[in-house]
Motif scaffolding. Structure first.
Motif, PDB file in Angstrom:
ATOM      1  N   GLY A   1      -9.001  -2.586   6.339  1.00  0.00           N
ATOM      2  CA  GLY A   1      -8.170  -3.499   5.561  1.00  0.00           C
ATOM      3  C   GLY A   1      -6.739  -3.576   6.043  1.00  0.00           C
ATOM      4  O   GLY A   1      -5.801  -3.457   5.243  1.00  0.00           O
ATOM      5  N   VAL A   2      -6.531  -3.800   7.340  1.00  0.00           N
ATOM      6  CA  VAL A   2      -5.177  -3.762   7.890  1.00  0.00           C
ATOM      7  C   VAL A   2      -4.360  -5.005   7.542  1.00  0.00           C
ATOM      8  O   VAL A   2      -3.135  -4.992   7.655  1.00  0.00           O
ATOM      9  CB  VAL A   2      -5.215  -3.581   9.427  1.00  0.00           C
ATOM     10  CG1 VAL A   2      -5.927  -2.304   9.805  1.00  0.00           C
ATOM     11  CG2 VAL A   2      -5.856  -4.779  10.099  1.00  0.00           C
TER      12      VAL A   2
ATOM     13  N   THR B   1      -3.718  -6.600   4.616  1.00  0.00           N
ATOM     14  CA  THR B   1      -2.814  -6.461   3.464  1.00  0.00           C
ATOM     15  C   THR B   1      -1.611  -5.584   3.785  1.00  0.00           C
ATOM     16  O   THR B   1      -0.464  -5.975   3.515  1.00  0.00           O
ATOM     17  CB  THR B   1      -3.579  -5.911   2.253  1.00  0.00           C
ATOM     18  OG1 THR B   1      -4.604  -6.843   1.885  1.00  0.00           O
ATOM     19  CG2 THR B   1      -2.645  -5.701   1.073  1.00  0.00           C
ATOM     20  N   PRO B   2      -1.797  -4.397   4.368  1.00  0.00           N
ATOM     21  CA  PRO B   2      -0.620  -3.591   4.746  1.00  0.00           C
ATOM     22  C   PRO B   2       0.283  -4.307   5.741  1.00  0.00           C
ATOM     23  O   PRO B   2       1.509  -4.148   5.695  1.00  0.00           O
ATOM     24  CB  PRO B   2      -1.236  -2.333   5.367  1.00  0.00           C
ATOM     25  CG  PRO B   2      -2.602  -2.254   4.801  1.00  0.00           C
ATOM     26  CD  PRO B   2      -3.051  -3.660   4.610  1.00  0.00           C
TER      27      PRO B   2
ATOM     28  N   TRP C   1     -10.863   4.710   2.720  1.00  0.00           N
ATOM     29  CA  TRP C   1     -10.479   3.312   2.905  1.00  0.00           C
ATOM     30  C   TRP C   1     -10.571   2.499   1.608  1.00  0.00           C
ATOM     31  O   TRP C   1     -10.080   1.379   1.549  1.00  0.00           O
ATOM     32  CB  TRP C   1     -11.309   2.666   4.009  1.00  0.00           C
ATOM     33  CG  TRP C   1     -12.788   2.556   3.727  1.00  0.00           C
ATOM     34  CD1 TRP C   1     -13.439   1.494   3.181  1.00  0.00           C
ATOM     35  CD2 TRP C   1     -13.787   3.542   3.984  1.00  0.00           C
ATOM     36  NE1 TRP C   1     -14.784   1.753   3.076  1.00  0.00           N
ATOM     37  CE2 TRP C   1     -15.025   3.009   3.575  1.00  0.00           C
ATOM     38  CE3 TRP C   1     -13.763   4.834   4.520  1.00  0.00           C
ATOM     39  CZ2 TRP C   1     -16.224   3.718   3.679  1.00  0.00           C
ATOM     40  CZ3 TRP C   1     -14.951   5.536   4.632  1.00  0.00           C
ATOM     41  CH2 TRP C   1     -16.165   4.983   4.213  1.00  0.00           C
TER      42      TRP C   1
ATOM     43  N   TRP D   1      -4.411   3.541  -0.131  1.00  0.00           N
ATOM     44  CA  TRP D   1      -4.635   3.447   1.317  1.00  0.00           C
ATOM     45  C   TRP D   1      -3.762   2.355   1.940  1.00  0.00           C
ATOM     46  O   TRP D   1      -3.165   2.541   2.997  1.00  0.00           O
ATOM     47  CB  TRP D   1      -6.110   3.182   1.598  1.00  0.00           C
ATOM     48  CG  TRP D   1      -6.428   2.960   3.054  1.00  0.00           C
ATOM     49  CD1 TRP D   1      -6.796   1.796   3.653  1.00  0.00           C
ATOM     50  CD2 TRP D   1      -6.376   3.936   4.098  1.00  0.00           C
ATOM     51  NE1 TRP D   1      -6.984   1.978   5.004  1.00  0.00           N
ATOM     52  CE2 TRP D   1      -6.735   3.291   5.304  1.00  0.00           C
ATOM     53  CE3 TRP D   1      -6.062   5.297   4.135  1.00  0.00           C
ATOM     54  CZ2 TRP D   1      -6.789   3.955   6.525  1.00  0.00           C
ATOM     55  CZ3 TRP D   1      -6.114   5.959   5.363  1.00  0.00           C
ATOM     56  CH2 TRP D   1      -6.468   5.289   6.533  1.00  0.00           C
ATOM     57  N   LYS D   2      -3.674   1.219   1.266  1.00  0.00           N
ATOM     58  CA  LYS D   2      -2.873   0.121   1.820  1.00  0.00           C
ATOM     59  C   LYS D   2      -1.403   0.489   1.902  1.00  0.00           C
ATOM     60  O   LYS D   2      -0.687   0.056   2.820  1.00  0.00           O
ATOM     61  CB  LYS D   2      -3.056  -1.145   0.987  1.00  0.00           C
ATOM     62  CG  LYS D   2      -2.716  -1.035  -0.478  1.00  0.00           C
ATOM     63  CD  LYS D   2      -2.997  -2.342  -1.194  1.00  0.00           C
ATOM     64  CE  LYS D   2      -2.775  -2.226  -2.709  1.00  0.00           C
ATOM     65  NZ  LYS D   2      -3.808  -1.347  -3.326  1.00  0.00           N
ATOM     66  N   TYR D   3      -0.927   1.327   0.962  1.00  0.00           N
ATOM     67  CA  TYR D   3       0.472   1.741   1.007  1.00  0.00           C
ATOM     68  C   TYR D   3       0.708   2.747   2.136  1.00  0.00           C
ATOM     69  O   TYR D   3       1.756   2.736   2.788  1.00  0.00           O
ATOM     70  CB  TYR D   3       0.889   2.338  -0.337  1.00  0.00           C
ATOM     71  CG  TYR D   3       0.815   1.345  -1.470  1.00  0.00           C
ATOM     72  CD1 TYR D   3       1.715   0.284  -1.538  1.00  0.00           C
ATOM     73  CD2 TYR D   3      -0.161   1.461  -2.450  1.00  0.00           C
ATOM     74  CE1 TYR D   3       1.641  -0.639  -2.578  1.00  0.00           C
ATOM     75  CE2 TYR D   3      -0.243   0.545  -3.485  1.00  0.00           C
ATOM     76  CZ  TYR D   3       0.661  -0.509  -3.547  1.00  0.00           C
ATOM     77  OH  TYR D   3       0.585  -1.426  -4.559  1.00  0.00           O
TER      78      TYR D   3
ATOM     79  N   LEU E   1      -0.947   2.794   4.966  1.00  0.00           N
ATOM     80  CA  LEU E   1      -0.913   2.017   6.208  1.00  0.00           C
ATOM     81  C   LEU E   1       0.393   1.236   6.332  1.00  0.00           C
ATOM     82  O   LEU E   1       0.955   1.120   7.428  1.00  0.00           O
ATOM     83  CB  LEU E   1      -2.101   1.060   6.275  1.00  0.00           C
ATOM     84  CG  LEU E   1      -3.467   1.669   6.589  1.00  0.00           C
ATOM     85  CD1 LEU E   1      -4.502   0.564   6.776  1.00  0.00           C
ATOM     86  CD2 LEU E   1      -3.425   2.549   7.829  1.00  0.00           C
ATOM     87  N   ARG E   2       0.880   0.689   5.212  1.00  0.00           N
ATOM     88  CA  ARG E   2       2.143  -0.049   5.265  1.00  0.00           C
ATOM     89  C   ARG E   2       3.267   0.853   5.757  1.00  0.00           C
ATOM     90  O   ARG E   2       4.041   0.482   6.654  1.00  0.00           O
ATOM     91  CB  ARG E   2       2.494  -0.604   3.886  1.00  0.00           C
ATOM     92  CG  ARG E   2       3.835  -1.338   3.870  1.00  0.00           C
ATOM     93  CD  ARG E   2       4.317  -1.629   2.465  1.00  0.00           C
ATOM     94  NE  ARG E   2       4.584  -0.415   1.705  1.00  0.00           N
ATOM     95  CZ  ARG E   2       5.118  -0.407   0.475  1.00  0.00           C
ATOM     96  NH1 ARG E   2       5.412  -1.548  -0.119  1.00  0.00           N
ATOM     97  NH2 ARG E   2       5.330   0.727  -0.162  1.00  0.00           N
TER      98      ARG E   2
END
Length: 667
Positions: free
Chosen positions: A442-443, A445-446, A639, A644-646, A648-649
């Motif tokens: 899910g790259v 969104t980040p 994942w 997780w998205k935060y 990666l961000r």
């Protein structure tokens, strides 16, 4: 239309081969356009500057003196193209300017040039506009070969990106025959032989990308006449054949040219007589062979050779046979020794025993006296099918070859900006290569969140490309930023399951250049990553903060291991909810290098390793967990973890060196 030839410039020459008598350059007129005839006693050809500087007539006197090029478009030798323009492109039929003519006792030269407009089919390509193409034909008194040297130069103020391609359309026996006219191209699976029909299980194989050398040949196998086309293997991307058009077409790799710089492509057209096949073609010799066995390891092999561009005083071929089913079983057949090579074919016969059952691989080591060639191959090999049941180099799945040799590494000479420096471009510029299962990370969104609090300029760019796993021996990316101007404009790059061959030597070197310039990279885990990528031992792998496994099967199954932070002072780990205990079931077996720092682990294995590398302290992060597996009902795969998205961000921020972005009020 009758052509009158006059203004003759002739220089007599004595040739060691006895096949040539004089070198000459004459001019003639057709339909108001000046044409140029070049003749050295062995070959006679005509160049028409008004039709793209193409060789519109070619005759080999020892091959029957028949016309190989019909008097109709688009037939001819030396038809220039840029691959980014749909055929026929702007240069076919364009008027070239003659800029030089030369005669001396040893050679005649005709040089032409064309300034590209980049305009074709209503589109103007700025990366082609104002490229200067200079084409120089040279015919020498002591060689049957026609040299065609292409030099492409970028304008003084602009860099350019292009891929050159040359068509050579001719009938090797004077008339087209779908059965007897055959093309020959070297590959890791042996020489690929194709005619206009009876393609076999592998089809016409128009684009040959696993080529093992830069030559191609097309013969009338009944008359035993034709042409070999020699190119620099180091510059080749594919060897293309259009069997319906009777063409040989070397296709060169995509090339970036800084402003004012040039690149050259030497191409040689060598007439062939007396051979009904070609297994190797170099600057010094053209070789063919025939072989027969009883299917059980006993048989005979005949090696044949004729001169090429040069005529070496002596040539020896040491021949070995390898059994495909048992590669350790190698039999020495002997050495085929040839005297001074000439226009006439020499053949040497050898016999062998106990080579094992078919199929076999013929391995040849060639030595020259004296060693003179520029593009010589010191060794070559050929796959011999013999009595093998499928009739060609293929297994029962009709895809996998029975034998595939190692492709020689191409020596690269890339044109690069000096100095290598990242470009300051407004907005956030990201490049992401997605492989198998990488969508689970899910790259997207980040990536969006990484710049959502910047000043609104609407100049952010996310380039997403995909990995194509075609069969089990060829992997490609849908695109790659081969333009250094584009490459150096990215703030960061993300590599998913991208294999060694998908990047190629050029892509890997350019990624190393990107890191040396200070760019940032995140590498993701997955079934096609790390060990399976086969990047171990490459310069790119040296710039990663982890050591890759030498085996492609490097994924280790864990027992629902918890991913947890172990490093202090990593700002991108702050204010994340670790109480959820995100889990990993599969992880790559890697080791952190001394300069790498493990910040997350799972069951004692490095899960996230970061580090700085290169003269400009490029930041690299390796996520070694793979987004796969079936978990317990209450377990949260990493994942699918809400934070997780935060993570990666914030990891994106770290890689891009935006250390001032770690502010809780923005989270």
């Amino acid at each position: 239309m009758k052509i009158s030839w006059g203004l003759t410039l002739v220089v007599a020459a004595t040739l060691t081969s006895g096949a040539h008598a004089a070198v000459s350059l004459t001019t003639g007129d057709k339909d108001g356009n000046t044409r140029y005839r070049m003749d050295n006693g062995r070959v006679s050809l005509v160049v028409d500057p008004s039709k793209g500087g193409v060789v519109v007539s070619y005759k080999d006197k020892l091959g029957g003196d028949v016309e190989l090029i019909p008097d109709q478009s688009p037939h001819g030798l030396g038809i220039d193209h840029f691959q980014s323009q749909y055929w026929p492109g702007e240069m076919l039929g364009a008027k070239y300017e003659v800029v030089d003519q030369k005669n001396d006792p040893k050679e005649c030269v005709l040089a032409l040039r064309y300034l590209a407009t980049g305009r074709w089919m209503g589109h103007e390509d700025e990366k082609l506009k104002d490229l200067l193409l200079k084409k120089t034909y040279t015919l020498r008194s002591d060689s049957p070969a026609l040299e065609c040297r292409i030099r492409i130069t970028a304008p003084k103020k602009d860099s350019k990106l292009f891929a050159f391609w040359q068509q050579n359309i001719f009938f090797p026996g004077g008339q087209y025959d779908r059965t007897t006219d055959k093309s020959f191209r070297p590959s890791t699976r042996g020489v690929r032989v194709k005619a206009g029909e009876n393609w076999g299980h592998t089809g016409d194989e128009a684009f040959l990308r696993d080529c093992s050398a830069g030559w191609m040949a097309q013969l009338d196998t009944q008359r035993k006449t034709g042409l070999a086309v020699l190119s620099d293997y180091n510059e080749i991307d594919a060897l293309y054949v259009c069997v319906s058009a009777s063409s040989l077409e070397p296709m060169y790799r995509l090339t970036y040219l800084p402003a004012g710089q040039s690149v050259e492509y030497p191409i040689y057209f060598v007439p062939v007589i007396g051979l009904d096949n070609v297994v190797s073609a170099t600057m010094d010799y053209i070789a063919g062979y025939s072989m027969k066995t009883d299917g059980k390891g006993t048989g005979e092999i005949a090696m044949s050779a004729t001169r090429s561009v040069n005529a070496p005083a002596a040539l020896s071929m040491k021949v070995n046979l390898m059994n495909v089913q048992n590669p350790t079983q190698v039999v020495s057949v002997g050495t085929a020794a040839f005297d001074t090579l000439s226009d006439r074919v020499q053949t040497k016969e050898l016999s062998f025993k106990v080579a094992g059952e078919d199929p076999l691989v013929v391995k040849v080591e060639a030595e020259l006296e004296p060693p003179t060639a520029v593009m010589v191959a010191g060794a070559f090999e050929e796959y011999f099918n013999g009595a093998y049941k499928w009739g060609e180099n293929i297994q029962t799945d009709m895809v996998t070859p029975v034998y595939r040799g190692e492709r020689p590494k191409q020596k690269l000479s890339l044109h690069k900006p000096d100095p290598l420096k990242l470009k300051a471009v407004p907005g956030v510029q990201m490049w992401y290569a997605e492989g198998f299962l990488d969508d689970c990370f899910g790259v997207a969104t980040p990536a969006h969140m990484s710049h959502m609090y910047r000043d609104g300029n609407n100049k952010d760019r996310h380039d997403r490309v995909f990995t194509n796993y075609s069969g089990n021996w060829l992997t490609r990316l849908s695109s790659f930023p081969y333009d250094y101007d584009q490459l150096l404009s990215y703030d960061m790059m993300i590599l998913g399951g991208v294999k060694n061959e998908a990047l190629g030597n050029i892509g890997q070197e350019m990624l190393c250049d990107y890191l040396n310039a200070g760019g940032g990279i995140i590498m993701l885990g997955g079934p096609m990553a790390y060990g399976a990528s086969r990047l171990q031992g490459t310069p790119l792998a040296e710039m990663l903060p982890v050591t890759l496994s030498s085996t492609p099967f490097d994924l280790e199954k864990l027992a629902n291991a918890t991913v947890r932070p172990i490093a202090e002072g990593a700002p991108f780990l702050e204010d994340l909810d670790w109480s959820v205990a995100p889990r990993a079931l599969y992880i790559h077996k890697v080791e952190a290098k001394p300069w790498g720092k493990t910040v997350l682990e799972a069951d004692g294995h490095p899960f996230l390793v970061i580090g700085e590398v290169g003269p400009n302290k490029a930041r690299v992060a390796c996520i070694t967990g793979a987004p796969m597996g079936t978990f317990d009902k209450k377990a949260v795969p990493f994942w699918e973890w809400s934070d997780w998205k935060y993570l990666l961000r914030q990891l994106n921020w770290w890689v891009m060196k935006e250390d001032d972005r770690y502010k809780p009020d923005l989270w």
